[in-house]
Motif scaffolding. Structure first.
Motif, PDB file in Angstrom:
ATOM      1  N   TRP A 183       0.840  -1.087   0.038  1.00 47.64           N
ATOM      2  CA  TRP A 183       0.031  -0.157   0.111  1.00 47.64           C
ATOM      3  C   TRP A 183       0.913   1.260   0.029  1.00 47.64           C
ATOM      4  O   TRP A 183       0.713   2.273  -0.671  1.00 47.64           O
ATOM      5  CB  TRP A 183      -1.003  -0.157   1.161  1.00 47.64           C
ATOM      6  CG  TRP A 183      -1.997   1.086   1.187  1.00 47.64           C
ATOM      7  CD1 TRP A 183      -3.185   1.104   0.687  1.00 47.64           C
ATOM      8  CD2 TRP A 183      -1.816   2.422   1.741  1.00 47.64           C
ATOM      9  NE1 TRP A 183      -3.654   2.422   0.910  1.00 47.64           N
ATOM     10  CE2 TRP A 183      -2.690   3.340   1.495  1.00 47.64           C
ATOM     11  CE3 TRP A 183      -0.546   3.109   2.462  1.00 47.64           C
ATOM     12  CZ2 TRP A 183      -2.879   4.385   1.955  1.00 47.64           C
ATOM     13  CZ3 TRP A 183      -0.923   4.564   2.908  1.00 47.64           C
ATOM     14  CH2 TRP A 183      -2.029   4.957   2.714  1.00 47.64           C
ATOM     15  N   PHE A 184       1.984   1.196   0.824  1.00 43.65           N
ATOM     16  CA  PHE A 184       2.802   2.622   0.995  1.00 43.65           C
ATOM     17  C   PHE A 184       3.391   2.873  -0.377  1.00 43.65           C
ATOM     18  O   PHE A 184       3.955   3.975  -0.589  1.00 43.65           O
ATOM     19  CB  PHE A 184       3.731   2.409   2.302  1.00 43.65           C
ATOM     20  CG  PHE A 184       3.080   3.023   3.458  1.00 43.65           C
ATOM     21  CD1 PHE A 184       2.994   4.257   3.723  1.00 43.65           C
ATOM     22  CD2 PHE A 184       2.435   1.816   4.239  1.00 43.65           C
ATOM     23  CE1 PHE A 184       2.359   4.594   4.977  1.00 43.65           C
ATOM     24  CE2 PHE A 184       1.793   2.371   5.513  1.00 43.65           C
ATOM     25  CZ  PHE A 184       1.959   3.775   5.679  1.00 43.65           C
ATOM     26  N   THR A 185       4.083   1.716  -0.966  1.00 36.30           N
ATOM     27  CA  THR A 185       4.870   1.910  -2.105  1.00 36.30           C
ATOM     28  C   THR A 185       4.015   2.387  -3.406  1.00 36.30           C
ATOM     29  O   THR A 185       4.532   2.868  -4.329  1.00 36.30           O
ATOM     30  CB  THR A 185       5.674   0.694  -2.539  1.00 36.30           C
ATOM     31  OG1 THR A 185       4.716  -0.591  -2.469  1.00 36.30           O
ATOM     32  CG2 THR A 185       6.496   0.330  -1.389  1.00 36.30           C
ATOM     33  N   ASN A 186       2.698   2.451  -3.246  1.00 35.76           N
ATOM     34  CA  ASN A 186       1.966   3.038  -4.258  1.00 35.76           C
ATOM     35  C   ASN A 186       2.111   4.536  -4.466  1.00 35.76           C
ATOM     36  O   ASN A 186       1.653   5.040  -3.332  1.00 35.76           O
ATOM     37  CB  ASN A 186       0.434   2.666  -4.079  1.00 35.76           C
ATOM     38  CG  ASN A 186      -0.479   3.162  -5.228  1.00 35.76           C
ATOM     39  OD1 ASN A 186      -0.132   3.961  -6.006  1.00 35.76           O
ATOM     40  ND2 ASN A 186      -1.477   2.514  -5.473  1.00 35.76           N
ATOM     41  N   PRO A 187       2.811   4.983  -5.450  1.00 37.09           N
ATOM     42  CA  PRO A 187       3.074   6.593  -5.460  1.00 37.09           C
ATOM     43  C   PRO A 187       1.691   7.219  -4.884  1.00 37.09           C
ATOM     44  O   PRO A 187       1.816   8.270  -4.493  1.00 37.09           O
ATOM     45  CB  PRO A 187       3.449   6.739  -6.846  1.00 37.09           C
ATOM     46  CG  PRO A 187       3.701   5.351  -7.387  1.00 37.09           C
ATOM     47  CD  PRO A 187       2.916   4.255  -6.713  1.00 37.09           C
ATOM     48  N   GLU A 188       0.511   7.029  -5.299  1.00 36.15           N
ATOM     49  CA  GLU A 188      -0.541   7.645  -5.041  1.00 36.15           C
ATOM     50  C   GLU A 188      -0.909   7.898  -3.401  1.00 36.15           C
ATOM     51  O   GLU A 188      -1.381   8.707  -2.812  1.00 36.15           O
ATOM     52  CB  GLU A 188      -1.749   7.055  -5.684  1.00 36.15           C
ATOM     53  CG  GLU A 188      -2.069   7.388  -7.128  1.00 36.15           C
ATOM     54  CD  GLU A 188      -2.128   8.844  -7.310  1.00 36.15           C
ATOM     55  OE1 GLU A 188      -2.984   9.609  -6.796  1.00 36.15           O
ATOM     56  OE2 GLU A 188      -1.294   9.360  -8.220  1.00 36.15           O
ATOM     57  N   ASN A 189      -0.461   6.761  -2.887  1.00 38.16           N
ATOM     58  CA  ASN A 189      -0.570   6.670  -1.172  1.00 38.16           C
ATOM     59  C   ASN A 189       0.954   7.291  -0.610  1.00 38.16           C
ATOM     60  O   ASN A 189       0.692   8.094   0.622  1.00 38.16           O
ATOM     61  CB  ASN A 189      -0.401   5.223  -0.585  1.00 38.16           C
ATOM     62  CG  ASN A 189      -1.970   4.498  -1.334  1.00 38.16           C
ATOM     63  OD1 ASN A 189      -2.981   5.415  -1.334  1.00 38.16           O
ATOM     64  ND2 ASN A 189      -1.789   3.348  -1.764  1.00 38.16           N
ATOM     65  N   LEU A 190       2.012   7.077  -1.159  1.00 39.62           N
ATOM     66  CA  LEU A 190       3.178   7.526  -0.646  1.00 39.62           C
ATOM     67  C   LEU A 190       3.229   9.087  -0.663  1.00 39.62           C
ATOM     68  O   LEU A 190       3.867   9.599   0.103  1.00 39.62           O
ATOM     69  CB  LEU A 190       4.207   7.057  -1.467  1.00 39.62           C
ATOM     70  CG  LEU A 190       5.650   7.451  -0.759  1.00 39.62           C
ATOM     71  CD1 LEU A 190       5.925   6.828   0.707  1.00 39.62           C
ATOM     72  CD2 LEU A 190       6.833   6.746  -1.672  1.00 39.62           C
ATOM     73  N   ARG A 191       2.578   9.803  -1.719  1.00 47.17           N
ATOM     74  CA  ARG A 191       2.530  11.316  -1.767  1.00 47.17           C
ATOM     75  C   ARG A 191       1.923  11.743  -0.433  1.00 47.17           C
ATOM     76  O   ARG A 191       2.271  13.095  -0.430  1.00 47.17           O
ATOM     77  CB  ARG A 191       1.931  11.511  -2.969  1.00 47.17           C
ATOM     78  CG  ARG A 191       0.475  11.426  -3.082  1.00 47.17           C
ATOM     79  CD  ARG A 191      -0.336  11.891  -4.280  1.00 47.17           C
ATOM     80  NE  ARG A 191      -1.693  11.499  -4.393  1.00 47.17           N
ATOM     81  CZ  ARG A 191      -2.588  12.256  -3.929  1.00 47.17           C
ATOM     82  NH1 ARG A 191      -2.251  13.661  -3.380  1.00 47.17           N
ATOM     83  NH2 ARG A 191      -4.017  11.953  -3.938  1.00 47.17           N
ATOM     84  N   HIS A 192       1.358  11.091   0.337  1.00 42.80           N
ATOM     85  CA  HIS A 192       0.744  11.722   1.511  1.00 42.80           C
ATOM     86  C   HIS A 192       1.556  11.745   2.710  1.00 42.80           C
ATOM     87  O   HIS A 192       1.292  12.507   3.668  1.00 42.80           O
ATOM     88  CB  HIS A 192      -0.599  10.974   1.869  1.00 42.80           C
ATOM     89  CG  HIS A 192      -1.823  10.796   0.980  1.00 42.80           C
ATOM     90  ND1 HIS A 192      -2.377  11.891   0.876  1.00 42.80           N
ATOM     91  CD2 HIS A 192      -2.172   9.766   0.340  1.00 42.80           C
ATOM     92  CE1 HIS A 192      -3.488  11.661  -0.038  1.00 42.80           C
ATOM     93  NE2 HIS A 192      -3.132  10.627  -0.304  1.00 42.80           N
ATOM     94  N   TYR A 193       2.905  11.284   2.174  1.00 39.28           N
ATOM     95  CA  TYR A 193       3.816  11.290   3.407  1.00 39.28           C
ATOM     96  C   TYR A 193       5.090  12.061   3.212  1.00 39.28           C
ATOM     97  O   TYR A 193       5.357  12.188   2.186  1.00 39.28           O
ATOM     98  CB  TYR A 193       4.159   9.893   3.788  1.00 39.28           C
ATOM     99  CG  TYR A 193       3.020   8.993   4.343  1.00 39.28           C
ATOM    100  CD1 TYR A 193       2.963   8.840   5.529  1.00 39.28           C
ATOM    101  CD2 TYR A 193       2.208   8.474   3.470  1.00 39.28           C
ATOM    102  CE1 TYR A 193       1.868   7.988   6.339  1.00 39.28           C
ATOM    103  CE2 TYR A 193       0.942   7.739   3.760  1.00 39.28           C
ATOM    104  CZ  TYR A 193       0.939   7.601   5.189  1.00 39.28           C
ATOM    105  OH  TYR A 193      -0.148   6.987   5.614  1.00 39.28           O
TER     106      TYR A 193
END
Length: 336
Positions: A319-329
């Motif tokens: 989940w975290f390595t999905n760029p769409e999710n990682l961009r929140h961090y």
């Protein structure tokens, strides 16, 4: 307690565990009102990113847990309440302890008062394994002494005791769920597992971390959510404090290596003094005894032991390595 069309309130529904719980409750047929923190952006937190089919089934109430009027308004018509809203970052509790008293203790009092006045069928109050402090014996049972080793932990001890006092004084149907270190998709990078994963996912191979020797009992978010629902649906949980943990202990250092293995890389660790807790505030060891949950709730973790943890970490890293999710961090910054 059956789930069919029961009206429930979830406080903290915009957060990590709260959003997962809200989604699962909708899937199970509950009629869900989600209490989210009011903000000028009209953000619903992680609920903004839930599936459209689930989102349309959720009633949103934007407010502040510190406001007793708003809390009571949010609870009107609800039969069941899941109280998750809290300030939870330990480092920030060193910086602003007053806000933890207001939110965690006074906010819980507002929930309890409203639940008593409105006659709710059941209130599930969220505790934390941090209330135990460093283990005096392992695995940790619910009878372990409570030790406030941080302002956060002290505020949660206060909130827990307030909840129990309302059960004992006014016969309010309260159950206390005490999750150990929950991890999974959407977790804040103030927690150790997202800190490790986001640094690796951002291309770093020399990680900046705090202490590596403390041990934790990591509990995958799906197991934690199942625990919440099991507590709510069991009549045997009223008046009880119930640990939800995997009954598996692992050090932070070994967790780093397991995550690196899952993510197919090798890393080194650099101790960042800013990330170290004050010496007497560090909780050195946590390891859950989950026998009471098994006995009263017929609950048991599906992600237990080293292999269960590895499976949960794999899902989390994906989940975290999905760029769409990682961009929140912000992996290049220390998050308090």
């Amino acid at each position: 307690m059956k789930s069919v069309q029961k009206k429930v309130l979830v406080t903290g529904a915009d957060g990590f565990i709260g959003s997962h719980l809200t989604e699962k409750l909708v899937e199970k047929g509950y009629n869900v009102r989600a209490f989210v923190l009011y903000n000028s952006f009209n953000s619903w937190g992680w609920l903004d990113y839930t599936q459209a089919g689930i989102k349309k089934e959720i009633e949103i109430f934007a407010g502040d847990i510190r406001d007793p009027h708003g809390v009571k308004k949010a609870m009107e018509g609800c039969e069941l309440v899941f109280h998750l809203a809290a300030l939870i970052a330990i480092p920030y509790s060193y910086h602003s302890p007053d806000t933890y008293v207001d939110t965690n203790i006074k906010g819980t009092l507002n929930i309890l008062q409203a639940a008593r006045e409105l006659g709710v069928e059941k209130l599930v109050h969220t505790s934390t394994s941090e209330v135990y402090g460093t283990a005096r014996f392992v695995p940790i049972t619910e009878d372990h002494p409570l030790q406030g080793q941080s302002p956060y932990a002290a505020s949660k001890i206060g909130a827990d005791q307030m909840a129990l006092s309302f059960h004992r004084s006014f016969n309010l149907p309260v159950s206390i769920i005490r999750p150990f270190n929950t991890y999974g998709p959407r977790q804040s990078a103030r927690a150790i597992i997202p800190t490790i994963i986001t640094q690796i996912a951002s291309g770093q191979r020399r990680l900046k971390l705090g202490s590596l020797h403390p041990t934790r009992d990591f509990n995958y978010v799906k197991d934690t959510v199942a625990g919440f629902i099991a507590v709510a649906e069991s009549s045997l949980s009223i008046g009880e404090v119930i640990n939800i943990g995997s009954n598996y202990e692992i050090s932070i250092g070994d967790t780093v290596q397991l995550i690196a293995e899952v993510m197919g890389t090798q890393v080194e660790v650099e101790t960042d003094a800013e990330r170290l807790r004050p010496e007497n505030s560090e909780v050195e060891r946590l390891w859950a005894d989950n026998a009471r949950a098994k006995q009263l709730l017929n609950w048991q973790p599906l992600y237990s032991g080293r292999e269960g943890l590895k499976r949960g970490l794999t899902e989390t890293a994906l989940w975290f390595t999905n760029p769409e999710n990682l961009r929140h961090y912000k992996a290049d910054r220390y998050n308090i």
